[in-house]
Design a protein around this motif. Structure first.
Motif, PDB file in Angstrom:
ATOM      1  N   UNK A   4      11.600  -5.548  -3.665  1.00 48.45           N
ATOM      2  CA  UNK A   4      11.514  -6.503  -2.564  1.00 48.45           C
ATOM      3  C   UNK A   4      10.129  -7.137  -2.682  1.00 48.45           C
ATOM      4  N   UNK A   5      10.008  -8.348  -3.232  1.00 49.70           N
ATOM      5  CA  UNK A   5       8.689  -8.861  -3.639  1.00 49.70           C
ATOM      6  C   UNK A   5       7.789  -9.266  -2.473  1.00 49.70           C
ATOM      7  N   UNK A   6       6.487  -9.282  -2.777  1.00 49.92           N
ATOM      8  CA  UNK A   6       5.469  -9.881  -1.897  1.00 49.92           C
ATOM      9  C   UNK A   6       5.368  -9.227  -0.520  1.00 49.92           C
ATOM     10  N   UNK A   7       5.392  -7.887  -0.477  1.00 44.66           N
ATOM     11  CA  UNK A   7       5.367  -7.233   0.833  1.00 44.66           C
ATOM     12  C   UNK A   7       3.990  -7.238   1.491  1.00 44.66           C
ATOM     13  N   UNK A   8       2.898  -7.140   0.719  1.00 45.42           N
ATOM     14  CA  UNK A   8       1.544  -7.283   1.261  1.00 45.42           C
ATOM     15  C   UNK A   8       1.239  -6.330   2.412  1.00 45.42           C
ATOM     16  N   UNK A   9       1.614  -5.068   2.274  1.00 44.69           N
ATOM     17  CA  UNK A   9       1.380  -4.106   3.349  1.00 44.69           C
ATOM     18  C   UNK A   9      -0.077  -3.665   3.446  1.00 44.69           C
ATOM     19  N   UNK A  10      -0.900  -4.044   2.488  1.00 39.46           N
ATOM     20  CA  UNK A  10      -2.327  -3.798   2.623  1.00 39.46           C
ATOM     21  C   UNK A  10      -2.940  -4.616   3.730  1.00 39.46           C
ATOM     22  N   UNK A  11      -2.240  -5.685   4.142  1.00 40.38           N
ATOM     23  CA  UNK A  11      -2.778  -6.585   5.153  1.00 40.38           C
ATOM     24  C   UNK A  11      -2.144  -6.379   6.526  1.00 40.38           C
ATOM     25  N   UNK A  12      -1.367  -5.289   6.683  1.00 40.92           N
ATOM     26  CA  UNK A  12      -0.882  -5.001   8.031  1.00 40.92           C
ATOM     27  C   UNK A  12      -2.080  -4.633   8.906  1.00 40.92           C
ATOM     28  N   UNK A  13      -1.954  -4.870  10.193  1.00 42.16           N
ATOM     29  CA  UNK A  13      -3.099  -4.672  11.081  1.00 42.16           C
ATOM     30  C   UNK A  13      -3.151  -3.246  11.613  1.00 42.16           C
ATOM     31  N   UNK A  14      -4.285  -2.607  11.417  1.00 43.82           N
ATOM     32  CA  UNK A  14      -4.556  -1.302  12.002  1.00 43.82           C
ATOM     33  C   UNK A  14      -5.936  -1.359  12.653  1.00 43.82           C
ATOM     34  N   UNK A  15      -6.005  -0.983  13.914  1.00 49.64           N
ATOM     35  CA  UNK A  15      -7.263  -1.018  14.668  1.00 49.64           C
ATOM     36  C   UNK A  15      -7.900  -2.406  14.658  1.00 49.64           C
ATOM     37  N   UNK A  16      -7.035  -3.433  14.715  1.00 50.66           N
ATOM     38  CA  UNK A  16      -7.522  -4.794  14.873  1.00 50.66           C
ATOM     39  C   UNK A  16      -7.951  -5.513  13.613  1.00 50.66           C
ATOM     40  N   UNK A  17      -7.737  -4.919  12.432  1.00 49.70           N
ATOM     41  CA  UNK A  17      -8.104  -5.612  11.196  1.00 49.70           C
ATOM     42  C   UNK A  17      -7.204  -5.168  10.052  1.00 49.70           C
ATOM     43  N   UNK A  18      -7.322  -5.867   8.916  1.00 48.53           N
ATOM     44  CA  UNK A  18      -6.515  -5.514   7.756  1.00 48.53           C
ATOM     45  C   UNK A  18      -6.688  -4.034   7.419  1.00 48.53           C
ATOM     46  N   UNK A  19      -5.571  -3.363   7.195  1.00 48.08           N
ATOM     47  CA  UNK A  19      -5.611  -1.937   6.891  1.00 48.08           C
ATOM     48  C   UNK A  19      -6.447  -1.647   5.649  1.00 48.08           C
ATOM     49  N   UNK A  20      -6.413  -2.558   4.651  1.00 51.07           N
ATOM     50  CA  UNK A  20      -7.118  -2.293   3.403  1.00 51.07           C
ATOM     51  C   UNK A  20      -8.638  -2.239   3.580  1.00 51.07           C
ATOM     52  N   UNK A  21      -9.129  -2.759   4.680  1.00 50.17           N
ATOM     53  CA  UNK A  21     -10.571  -2.692   4.929  1.00 50.17           C
ATOM     54  C   UNK A  21     -11.043  -1.251   5.058  1.00 50.17           C
ATOM     55  N   UNK A  22     -10.121  -0.348   5.383  1.00 52.11           N
ATOM     56  CA  UNK A  22     -10.467   1.062   5.524  1.00 52.11           C
ATOM     57  C   UNK A  22      -9.812   1.942   4.460  1.00 52.11           C
ATOM     58  N   UNK A  23      -8.631   1.551   3.960  1.00 47.58           N
ATOM     59  CA  UNK A  23      -7.878   2.452   3.084  1.00 47.58           C
ATOM     60  C   UNK A  23      -7.972   2.109   1.602  1.00 47.58           C
ATOM     61  N   UNK A  24      -8.552   0.969   1.245  1.00 49.78           N
ATOM     62  CA  UNK A  24      -8.733   0.652  -0.173  1.00 49.78           C
ATOM     63  C   UNK A  24      -9.718   1.627  -0.802  1.00 49.78           C
ATOM     64  N   UNK A  25      -9.572   1.841  -2.101  1.00 49.55           N
ATOM     65  CA  UNK A  25     -10.505   2.729  -2.802  1.00 49.55           C
ATOM     66  C   UNK A  25     -11.936   2.203  -2.696  1.00 49.55           C
ATOM     67  N   UNK A  26     -12.075   0.870  -2.760  1.00 48.32           N
ATOM     68  CA  UNK A  26     -13.411   0.278  -2.669  1.00 48.32           C
ATOM     69  C   UNK A  26     -14.044   0.514  -1.312  1.00 48.32           C
TER      70      UNK A  26
END
Length: 268
Positions: free
Chosen positions: A153-175
């Motif tokens: 199912x292409x282009x899901x972009x779940x790294x950008x779902x909102x958690x605590x008011x911002x993109x989830x990847x801001x906290x869960x990415x390896x970087x």
């Protein structure tokens, strides 16, 4: 070369990787090449870099070997609709046409996480798995690739779902772990919260976690508390290359079977 070989390109925020892939086995048939992503990472600069790399790696291959290019963008019909951790000039860019013209080969463009997910489902940790499987690539950001009974199912972009008011990847990415100076335990708690949020929506049967951090899976996967099983990706940093090549080969074959010609700019 008798093996079914295609060229895979994995474009990231920090590096561009290219390799020639045996699409029957998922193996790289020659050492991959990696260069630093141009800064700024405009479409024009990245296309030029890809063209140079494909020329280097393609000299020993069939001149018509197809090329798959994974980019950190939503991709629809070859046009990049978003730009995550890459120059905003990619938004609305016809990457398929530009790369076909520059490479003078059949080109297929797709989301980079989708490419990595395809590789893991065909040759890696998701091989033979039915039901809902979610592959997450943990790197500069968080990419996602969603599969149901092996179908993407292409282009899901779940790294950008909102958690605590911002993109989830801001906290869960390896970087994010290194940027914020977090311990493995503290970062795993943030990642776990992201996985729980996804689970409440999609109820996957399996999470596969990839990206370079998958080499350190023992430091965080045992700490996760999310309901579904969680395993590390097995293709690690080659997944994007392998999946891009595989997708291009299958896209080209499907078009050929349907009688639709590939767009290739002839060499003068």
């Amino acid at each position: 070369m008798d093996r079914p070989v295609a060229i895979g390109v994995d474009v990231g925020g920090s590096g561009i990787k290219v390799g020639a892939v045996d699409t029957a086995t998922g193996e790289l048939v020659a050492p991959r090449i990696r260069v630093v992503t141009p800064q700024p990472s405009t479409p024009e600069a990245v296309v030029r870099s890809i063209a140079r790399l494909v020329k280097r790696i393609g000299t020993s291959l069939d001149a018509n070997a197809v090329v798959g290019v994974g980019v950190p963008c939503v991709v629809i019909d070859g046009v990049t609709k978003t730009a995550a951790n890459i120059d905003p000039g990619w938004i609305g860019f016809d990457a398929g046409s530009a790369l076909t013209k520059a490479l003078k080969r059949p080109v297929h463009v797709l989301n980079d996480a989708d490419a990595a997910g395809l590789a893991e489902m065909r040759f890696g940790a998701g091989r033979g798995r039915d039901g809902v499987v979610l592959v997450l690539t943990l790197g500069t950001g968080v990419g996602s690739a969603l599969f149901n009974d092996g179908r993407l199912v292409p282009n899901t972009e779940l790294g950008h779902m909102e958690i605590r008011g911002r993109d989830a990847e801001r906290r869960s990415a390896a970087a994010a772990r290194t940027r914020r100076g977090l311990s493995w335990k503290a970062w795993t708690n943030d990642l776990d919260e992201h996985l729980h949020a996804i689970d409440r929506i999609l109820w996957p049967g399996l999470f596969i976690l990839g990206g370079g951090v998958s080499k350190r899976a023992d430091r965080f996967i045992p700490r996760l508390t999310v309901r579904p099983p969680v395993v590390s990706a097995t293709l690690e940093n080659d997944a994007g290359i392998v999946g891009a090549a595989l997708s291009a080969a299958e896209h080209h074959e499907a078009r050929a079977s349907a009688g639709a010609p590939e767009r290739v700019t002839p060499t003068r």
